[in-house]
Design a protein around this motif. Structure first.
Motif, PDB file in Angstrom:
ATOM      1  N   GLY A  29       0.810  -1.212   0.000  1.00 18.45           N
ATOM      2  CA  GLY A  29       0.000   0.000   0.000  1.00 18.45           C
ATOM      3  C   GLY A  29       0.843   1.260   0.000  1.00 18.45           C
ATOM      4  O   GLY A  29       0.541   2.221  -0.712  1.00 18.45           O
ATOM      5  N   ARG A  30       1.892   1.254   0.798  1.00 17.97           N
ATOM      6  CA  ARG A  30       2.779   2.419   0.844  1.00 17.97           C
ATOM      7  C   ARG A  30       3.481   2.629  -0.498  1.00 17.97           C
ATOM      8  O   ARG A  30       3.584   3.766  -0.978  1.00 17.97           O
ATOM      9  CB  ARG A  30       3.787   2.275   1.971  1.00 17.97           C
ATOM     10  N   LEU A  31       3.949   1.550  -1.105  1.00 14.49           N
ATOM     11  CA  LEU A  31       4.600   1.668  -2.413  1.00 14.49           C
ATOM     12  C   LEU A  31       3.616   2.184  -3.454  1.00 14.49           C
ATOM     13  O   LEU A  31       3.912   3.132  -4.184  1.00 14.49           O
ATOM     14  CB  LEU A  31       5.176   0.313  -2.846  1.00 14.49           C
ATOM     15  N   MET A  32       2.420   1.578  -3.504  1.00 20.26           N
ATOM     16  CA  MET A  32       1.446   1.982  -4.514  1.00 20.26           C
ATOM     17  C   MET A  32       0.973   3.413  -4.284  1.00 20.26           C
ATOM     18  O   MET A  32       0.537   4.073  -5.228  1.00 20.26           O
ATOM     19  CB  MET A  32       0.275   1.001  -4.542  1.00 20.26           C
ATOM     20  N   GLY A  33       1.107   3.923  -3.051  1.00 17.14           N
ATOM     21  CA  GLY A  33       0.775   5.323  -2.779  1.00 17.14           C
ATOM     22  C   GLY A  33       1.697   6.303  -3.495  1.00 17.14           C
ATOM     23  O   GLY A  33       1.344   7.470  -3.667  1.00 17.14           O
ATOM     24  N   LEU A  34       2.847   5.836  -3.939  1.00 20.74           N
ATOM     25  CA  LEU A  34       3.791   6.680  -4.686  1.00 20.74           C
ATOM     26  C   LEU A  34       3.627   6.559  -6.202  1.00 20.74           C
ATOM     27  O   LEU A  34       4.307   7.243  -6.955  1.00 20.74           O
ATOM     28  CB  LEU A  34       5.236   6.318  -4.315  1.00 20.74           C
ATOM     29  N   ALA A  35       2.744   5.691  -6.642  1.00 22.94           N
ATOM     30  CA  ALA A  35       2.590   5.426  -8.078  1.00 22.94           C
ATOM     31  C   ALA A  35       1.884   6.573  -8.789  1.00 22.94           C
ATOM     32  O   ALA A  35       1.001   7.232  -8.236  1.00 22.94           O
ATOM     33  CB  ALA A  35       1.802   4.134  -8.283  1.00 22.94           C
ATOM     34  N   HIS A  36       2.286   6.758 -10.026  1.00 25.39           N
ATOM     35  CA  HIS A  36       1.626   7.678 -10.959  1.00 25.39           C
ATOM     36  C   HIS A  36       1.197   6.850 -12.158  1.00 25.39           C
ATOM     37  O   HIS A  36       1.904   5.939 -12.569  1.00 25.39           O
ATOM     38  CB  HIS A  36       2.582   8.779 -11.422  1.00 25.39           C
ATOM     39  N   GLU A  37       0.052   7.188 -12.721  1.00 28.09           N
ATOM     40  CA  GLU A  37      -0.401   6.501 -13.929  1.00 28.09           C
ATOM     41  C   GLU A  37       0.418   7.002 -15.111  1.00 28.09           C
ATOM     42  O   GLU A  37       0.679   8.204 -15.241  1.00 28.09           O
ATOM     43  CB  GLU A  37      -1.881   6.764 -14.174  1.00 28.09           C
ATOM     44  N   ALA A  38       0.835   6.082 -15.967  1.00 26.61           N
ATOM     45  CA  ALA A  38       1.601   6.445 -17.162  1.00 26.61           C
ATOM     46  C   ALA A  38       1.073   5.647 -18.346  1.00 26.61           C
ATOM     47  O   ALA A  38       0.721   4.478 -18.206  1.00 26.61           O
ATOM     48  CB  ALA A  38       3.082   6.153 -16.942  1.00 26.61           C
ATOM     49  N   ARG A  39       1.016   6.299 -19.483  1.00 28.79           N
ATOM     50  CA  ARG A  39       0.613   5.645 -20.741  1.00 28.79           C
ATOM     51  C   ARG A  39       1.642   5.997 -21.804  1.00 28.79           C
ATOM     52  O   ARG A  39       2.064   7.152 -21.904  1.00 28.79           O
ATOM     53  CB  ARG A  39      -0.769   6.111 -21.180  1.00 28.79           C
ATOM     54  N   TYR A  40       2.010   4.981 -22.577  1.00 29.98           N
ATOM     55  CA  TYR A  40       3.004   5.171 -23.637  1.00 29.98           C
ATOM     56  C   TYR A  40       2.487   4.513 -24.911  1.00 29.98           C
ATOM     57  O   TYR A  40       1.983   3.386 -24.864  1.00 29.98           O
ATOM     58  CB  TYR A  40       4.333   4.513 -23.256  1.00 29.98           C
ATOM     59  N   PRO A  41       2.653   5.183 -26.053  1.00 24.40           N
ATOM     60  CA  PRO A  41       2.260   4.553 -27.315  1.00 24.40           C
ATOM     61  C   PRO A  41       3.266   3.480 -27.733  1.00 24.40           C
ATOM     62  O   PRO A  41       4.392   3.421 -27.209  1.00 24.40           O
ATOM     63  CB  PRO A  41       2.252   5.720 -28.305  1.00 24.40           C
ATOM     64  N   ALA A  42       2.863   2.665 -28.678  1.00 24.33           N
ATOM     65  CA  ALA A  42       3.756   1.635 -29.230  1.00 24.33           C
ATOM     66  C   ALA A  42       5.023   2.291 -29.767  1.00 24.33           C
ATOM     67  O   ALA A  42       4.986   3.395 -30.317  1.00 24.33           O
ATOM     68  CB  ALA A  42       3.047   0.879 -30.349  1.00 24.33           C
ATOM     69  N   GLY A  43       6.145   1.613 -29.577  1.00 25.63           N
ATOM     70  CA  GLY A  43       7.416   2.086 -30.117  1.00 25.63           C
ATOM     71  C   GLY A  43       8.125   3.127 -29.268  1.00 25.63           C
ATOM     72  O   GLY A  43       9.132   3.685 -29.692  1.00 25.63           O
ATOM     73  N   THR A  44       7.642   3.390 -28.063  1.00 20.91           N
ATOM     74  CA  THR A  44       8.282   4.372 -27.181  1.00 20.91           C
ATOM     75  C   THR A  44       9.509   3.752 -26.522  1.00 20.91           C
ATOM     76  O   THR A  44       9.422   2.690 -25.912  1.00 20.91           O
ATOM     77  CB  THR A  44       7.310   4.840 -26.080  1.00 20.91           C
ATOM     78  N   ARG A  45      10.634   4.420 -26.665  1.00 22.80           N
ATOM     79  CA  ARG A  45      11.865   3.970 -26.008  1.00 22.80           C
ATOM     80  C   ARG A  45      11.832   4.505 -24.580  1.00 22.80           C
ATOM     81  O   ARG A  45      11.885   5.706 -24.343  1.00 22.80           O
ATOM     82  CB  ARG A  45      13.083   4.527 -26.766  1.00 22.80           C
ATOM     83  N   LEU A  46      11.709   3.613 -23.600  1.00 18.59           N
ATOM     84  CA  LEU A  46      11.606   4.029 -22.206  1.00 18.59           C
ATOM     85  C   LEU A  46      12.969   4.304 -21.588  1.00 18.59           C
ATOM     86  O   LEU A  46      13.109   5.223 -20.786  1.00 18.59           O
ATOM     87  CB  LEU A  46      10.861   2.971 -21.387  1.00 18.59           C
ATOM     88  N   PHE A  47      13.952   3.493 -21.945  1.00 15.33           N
ATOM     89  CA  PHE A  47      15.316   3.741 -21.471  1.00 15.33           C
ATOM     90  C   PHE A  47      16.310   2.940 -22.296  1.00 15.33           C
ATOM     91  O   PHE A  47      15.950   1.983 -22.967  1.00 15.33           O
ATOM     92  CB  PHE A  47      15.483   3.446 -19.976  1.00 15.33           C
TER      93      PHE A  47
END
Length: 154
Positions: A19-37
């Protein structure tokens, strides 16, 4: 958040830590082909995939980056954020639209430093994912080294 909506990897954490970890989460959406790192880049974020797929890859001298595995729903994406030098060990790119819980690594590291028991639990959770990734990487690279991709394991 109910247990049914908690992504699979965080179930190894106690309900309190989850619960504590998920309290720090942000929603993120990425289209196909996105280089995350990219391998070697600074690891400041990590994700739990909610939907879609993310391909992990590694640079191999004399070849294009080699896809190691594709992560999907409920899987932890990124473990390099936990270990100093905070540099990515693999690269990652979305293979379709991705919806994920996104975490700022520095905030999670601070939370873990403030609660060493939680830090230990998070470290074990990440180590479990890391071990699975390294095994998959080893297996994939062994496959590349054998004729017809048959793999050294059989």
């Amino acid at each position: 958040m109910t247990t049914a909506t908690i992504p699979r990897p965080t179930r190894t954490l106690s309900a309190e830590y989850r619960g504590r970890l998920m309290g720090l989460a942000h929603e993120a959406r990425y289209p196909a082909g996105t280089r995350l790192f990219d391998e070697g880049g600074r690891a400041g974020l990590f994700w739990i995939v909610r939907s879609g797929g993310v391909a992990l890859d590694v640079r191999v001298p004399g070849r294009r980056p080699v896809a190691l595995e594709t992560l999907g729903r409920g899987e932890l994406l990124g473990w390099s954020w936990l270990s100093p030098s905070y540099r990515w060990q693999f690269g990652a790119q979305t293979v379709g639209p991705v919806h994920a819980h996104e975490f700022h690594a520095a905030a999670v590291r601070r939370m873990c430093a403030e609660d060493p028991a939680m830090g230990h639990a998070i470290a074990l959770w990440v180590a479990e994912a890391e071990a699975r990734r390294l095994t998959a990487a080893r297996d994939r690279l062994l496959d590349l080294d054998t004729p017809y991709g048959g793999g050294a394991r059989g």
